[in-house]
Write an enzyme that holds these catalytic residues in place. Structure first.
Site, PDB file in Angstrom:
ATOM      1  N   GLY A 128      34.941  10.698   0.253  1.00 61.02           N
ATOM      2  CA  GLY A 128      34.794  12.050   0.806  1.00 61.02           C
ATOM      3  C   GLY A 128      34.864  13.133  -0.263  1.00 61.02           C
ATOM      4  O   GLY A 128      34.044  14.057  -0.285  1.00 61.02           O
ATOM      5  N   THR A 129      35.834  13.022  -1.158  1.00 60.83           N
ATOM      6  CA  THR A 129      36.021  14.047  -2.195  1.00 60.83           C
ATOM      7  C   THR A 129      34.757  14.186  -3.044  1.00 60.83           C
ATOM      8  O   THR A 129      34.256  15.290  -3.270  1.00 60.83           O
ATOM      9  CB  THR A 129      37.210  13.652  -3.108  1.00 60.83           C
TER      10      THR A 129
ATOM     11  N   ASP B 125      50.807 -20.061   8.423  1.00 54.30           N
ATOM     12  CA  ASP B 125      51.235 -18.806   9.075  1.00 54.30           C
ATOM     13  C   ASP B 125      50.912 -17.570   8.233  1.00 54.30           C
ATOM     14  O   ASP B 125      51.299 -16.459   8.584  1.00 54.30           O
ATOM     15  CB  ASP B 125      52.734 -18.855   9.383  1.00 54.30           C
ATOM     16  N   GLY B 126      50.218 -17.757   7.099  1.00 52.77           N
ATOM     17  CA  GLY B 126      49.803 -16.609   6.288  1.00 52.77           C
ATOM     18  C   GLY B 126      50.713 -16.324   5.106  1.00 52.77           C
ATOM     19  O   GLY B 126      50.382 -15.507   4.238  1.00 52.77           O
ATOM     20  N   GLU B 127      51.887 -16.965   5.056  1.00 56.87           N
ATOM     21  CA  GLU B 127      52.765 -16.735   3.907  1.00 56.87           C
ATOM     22  C   GLU B 127      52.122 -17.279   2.626  1.00 56.87           C
ATOM     23  O   GLU B 127      51.306 -18.206   2.671  1.00 56.87           O
ATOM     24  CB  GLU B 127      54.127 -17.416   4.135  1.00 56.87           C
TER      25      GLU B 127
ATOM     26  N   ARG C 213      49.778   7.352  -4.164  1.00 57.48           N
ATOM     27  CA  ARG C 213      49.524   8.725  -3.707  1.00 57.48           C
ATOM     28  C   ARG C 213      50.766   9.392  -3.144  1.00 57.48           C
ATOM     29  O   ARG C 213      50.942  10.594  -3.274  1.00 57.48           O
ATOM     30  CB  ARG C 213      48.381   8.749  -2.691  1.00 57.48           C
ATOM     31  N   GLN C 214      51.661   8.607  -2.517  1.00 61.25           N
ATOM     32  CA  GLN C 214      52.896   9.225  -2.032  1.00 61.25           C
ATOM     33  C   GLN C 214      53.932   9.127  -3.146  1.00 61.25           C
ATOM     34  O   GLN C 214      54.675   8.155  -3.260  1.00 61.25           O
ATOM     35  CB  GLN C 214      53.354   8.529  -0.757  1.00 61.25           C
TER      36      GLN C 214
ATOM     37  N   LYS D 226      39.095  21.999  -3.931  1.00 63.37           N
ATOM     38  CA  LYS D 226      39.064  21.132  -2.745  1.00 63.37           C
ATOM     39  C   LYS D 226      40.308  21.367  -1.893  1.00 63.37           C
ATOM     40  O   LYS D 226      41.402  21.484  -2.412  1.00 63.37           O
ATOM     41  CB  LYS D 226      39.030  19.670  -3.208  1.00 63.37           C
TER      42      LYS D 226
ATOM     43  N   THR E  12      37.762   6.918   0.044  1.00 69.21           N
ATOM     44  CA  THR E  12      36.783   7.025   1.142  1.00 69.21           C
ATOM     45  C   THR E  12      35.449   7.583   0.639  1.00 69.21           C
ATOM     46  O   THR E  12      34.451   7.529   1.349  1.00 69.21           O
ATOM     47  CB  THR E  12      37.290   7.973   2.235  1.00 69.21           C
TER      48      THR E  12
HETATM   49  C1  R5P Z   1      42.956  13.002  -5.371  1.00 71.34           C
HETATM   50  O1  R5P Z   1      43.971  13.549  -5.745  1.00 71.34           O
HETATM   51  C2  R5P Z   1      42.310  11.896  -6.149  1.00 71.34           C
HETATM   52  O2  R5P Z   1      42.122  12.239  -7.488  1.00 71.34           O
HETATM   53  C3  R5P Z   1      40.991  11.493  -5.540  1.00 71.34           C
HETATM   54  O3  R5P Z   1      40.130  12.621  -5.571  1.00 71.34           O
HETATM   55  C4  R5P Z   1      41.126  11.043  -4.111  1.00 71.34           C
HETATM   56  O4  R5P Z   1      42.177  10.162  -3.961  1.00 71.34           O
HETATM   57  C5  R5P Z   1      39.824  10.411  -3.659  1.00 71.34           C
HETATM   58  O5  R5P Z   1      39.965  10.075  -2.316  1.00 71.34           O
HETATM   59  P1  R5P Z   1      38.708  10.034  -1.359  1.00 71.34           P
HETATM   60  O6  R5P Z   1      37.625   9.232  -2.043  1.00 71.34           O
HETATM   61  O7  R5P Z   1      39.245   9.362  -0.123  1.00 71.34           O
HETATM   62  O8  R5P Z   1      38.284  11.436  -1.082  1.00 71.34           O
END
Ligand code: R5P
Length: 314
Positions: A228-229, A40-42, A99-100, A195, A226
């Protein structure tokens, strides 16, 4: 040898290769366990070695699949506790859910604190981690946290490249303190990309603070998720006249199409560490992985022998 003197290292599924390298440096065998799944994945765990009275280091990054890896870590700790280990150190090279770390708006959780509570409650006596997303997360634990920096490994690599006309760049204002340490060691000036985050997956590089025209660049970040940054920062730097652009980050989370996105950006080379396993088909061409196993093994040796860990960075 008394049992407390017996050092044993075990690994969850997220960090098997890294743990094997750490054991090579320590001159010991990786602990023997079976970590499987019930139908069951446990999680179905059986530790095969006797651990009673031992000093246990359990290595597991809470990288994707995050919830699976976190749950494995908690179950491993619980198992060692119930098997009468003397001391359990959770070695978490990449600490996910970081992050949170505050209530930035109403009705959001503080996941970094929740995960710290879970690890402590499961029975860890200490935590050993690298480049937390925010260093104050150390204070979310009521147990000892040894916080390492990957920068000796990464800076050493760039020192050997001897890049001329270098500027070290932070891809956001929040990263400046970390990036300043790189700039100082590489004897290079610092620049900052201003940013703005427009959503959890979207960012926008707005302004660049500092002189980057005609310069070679190293963008330094703690993690790439991701992509993106970094991709946006690289494009903004190129548009303003930067020459060769290198990227340096501790944690290659690299989810979804991050690698493809970064390959399309004007980046000459990306250097990351093995806090998270990375086996992308294109990694030889574009991404260099440096191992932090030696640094971690030395920290483990020092914790086991009650020697200073901070002196590793002086
Ligand atoms: C931001 O505060 C972190 O230092 C990274 O820049 C961020 O978490 C990178 O996230 P992503 O690659 O999704 O842009």
């Amino acid at each position: 040898m008394t049992r407390r003197e017996r050092l044993q290292v075990f690994s969850g599924n997220a960090s098997h290769d890294l743990a094997s390298k750490i054991c090579e440096h320590l001159g010991i065998s990786l602990g023997n366990l079976e970590l499987q799944r019930f139908p069951d994945g446990e999680i179905d765990l059986k530790v095969k070695d006797d651990v009673r009275g031992s000093d246990i280091f359990v290595i597991q990054s809470t990288c994707p699949p995050v919830n699976e890896n976190l749950m494995e870590l908690l179950i491993l700790i619980d198992c060692f506790k119930r098997a009468s280990a003397e001391q359990i150190t959770a070695v978490i090279p990449y600490f996910g859910y970081a992050r949170q770390d505050r209530k930035s708006e109403g009705r959001v959780p503080i996941t970094a604190k929740l995960v710290a509570n879970l690890i402590t409650k499961a029975g860890a006596d200490r935590v050993l981690t690298i480049d937390l997303h925010a260093t104050q997360i150390q204070g979310f634990f009521d147990i000892t946290v040894d916080h390492l920096f990957a920068n000796p490994v990464l800076i050493d690599y760039f020192q050997q490249l001897k890049i001329p006309n270098l500027v070290v760049v932070s891809p956001d204002v929040g990263g400046v303190k970390v990036v300043r340490a790189y700039a100082k060691k590489l004897s290079a000036p610092l620049a900052i990309v201003d940013k703005r985050r427009s959503g959890p997956r979207e960012t926008e590089a707005v302004h660049i603070i500092g002189d980057i025209k005609g310069k070679n660049i190293i963008i330094v970040d703690d993690m790439i998720s991701t992509g993106g940054t970094i991709a946006q920062a690289a494009r903004a730097l190129q548009a303003r006249g930067a020459r060769d652009i290198y990227v340096c980050a501790t944690h290659p989370v690299l989810c979804g199409d991050a690698v493809e996105k970064l390959e399309k950006a004007p980046i000459k080379e990306m250097v990351v560490t093995d806090t998270i396993p990375f086996n992308h088909k294109n990694n030889k061409k574009f991404i260099k992985v440096l191992s932090i196993s030696k640094l971690l093994s030395e920290a483990i040796r020092r914790i086991h022998n009650s020697e200073s860990v901070s002196s590793l960075f002086t």
